[in-house]
Design an enzyme around this catalytic site. Sequence first.
Site, PDB file in Angstrom:
ATOM      1  N   GLN A  84       0.850  -1.196   0.000  1.00  0.00           N
ATOM      2  CA  GLN A  84       0.000   0.000   0.000  1.00  0.00           C
ATOM      3  C   GLN A  84       0.881   1.240   0.000  1.00  0.00           C
ATOM      4  O   GLN A  84       1.648   1.470   0.929  1.00  0.00           O
ATOM      5  CB  GLN A  84      -0.906   0.029   1.236  1.00  0.00           C
ATOM      6  N   CYS A  90      -6.025   1.510   2.825  1.00  0.00           N
ATOM      7  CA  CYS A  90      -5.939   0.183   3.431  1.00  0.00           C
ATOM      8  C   CYS A  90      -7.232  -0.609   3.275  1.00  0.00           C
ATOM      9  O   CYS A  90      -7.203  -1.840   3.143  1.00  0.00           O
ATOM     10  CB  CYS A  90      -5.536   0.271   4.899  1.00  0.00           C
ATOM     11  N   HIS A 165      -6.562   0.913  10.961  1.00  0.00           N
ATOM     12  CA  HIS A 165      -5.990   0.307   9.751  1.00  0.00           C
ATOM     13  C   HIS A 165      -6.678  -1.015   9.432  1.00  0.00           C
ATOM     14  O   HIS A 165      -6.983  -1.805  10.325  1.00  0.00           O
ATOM     15  CB  HIS A 165      -4.489   0.077   9.984  1.00  0.00           C
ATOM     16  N   ASP A 180      -1.130  -7.334   5.007  1.00  0.00           N
ATOM     17  CA  ASP A 180      -1.124  -5.946   5.463  1.00  0.00           C
ATOM     18  C   ASP A 180      -0.258  -5.144   4.508  1.00  0.00           C
ATOM     19  O   ASP A 180       0.961  -5.356   4.427  1.00  0.00           O
ATOM     20  CB  ASP A 180      -0.563  -5.882   6.891  1.00  0.00           C
TER      21      ASP A 180
END
Length: 228
Positions: A84, A90, A165, A180
């Site tokens: 990201q 996110c 997040h 992630d």
Amino acid sequence: MAPKRWIPLESNPDVLTKFGHALGLSPMMSFCDVWSLDLLDMVPSPRYAVILLFPLTEKILAAEAKAAAQQETDLSKQPFFCKQTIGNACGTIAVLHAALNTLSDAFPLQDGSFFHKFLHKSKDMNPSQRAAALQEDETLDSVHEEFAQQGQTTAPNANEKVDVHFICFVEHDGVLYELDGRKDTPVNHGSTTPAAVLQDSATVIKEKFMALDPAENRFTILALTMGQ
């Protein structure tokens, strides 16, 4: 190119489901709330992926930094993973990870959709190259903006500091992975099965997120399930 910043998505199953469908997620799949980690039987099955929204507290970030050295670096046998680089993206990255790692003959991506095109364009890219491809795509900008304005709360400004997040958990080749976009690689959380992905994700969320900061209550969990 300067990094983009988007308006954050709301952790709302209706919004994320419609957003996913607009990008190419199978219309037979949807997101639903996981109201309690002690009442997982209430979540419709089968369950294909889990999305967690959590607070970026000092305790959680410190534990992440300590565990970073244990992350795997060989991506050849791991799930589809994208870094990201777009600010506040996110939620989109989590939906992308859920959609592109739960493909099957029963639940294919919609032909010609953004996800369908992106998967084929980026299948041989590394996670950073995929992030750059998303950064350059103007179609995704407009779709994200449309759905970021939806939900039950007023959307914050794109430049507003956000301290929560989104991440995604998926099963791949018998392993539970945490995906992630802030990290360099997927995180291996041990063995699992497609049928146990929600239960095993719940265990990780309890022990490696919630337990680190028991006073925090800003945790939201959604499961990708059969469409309702």
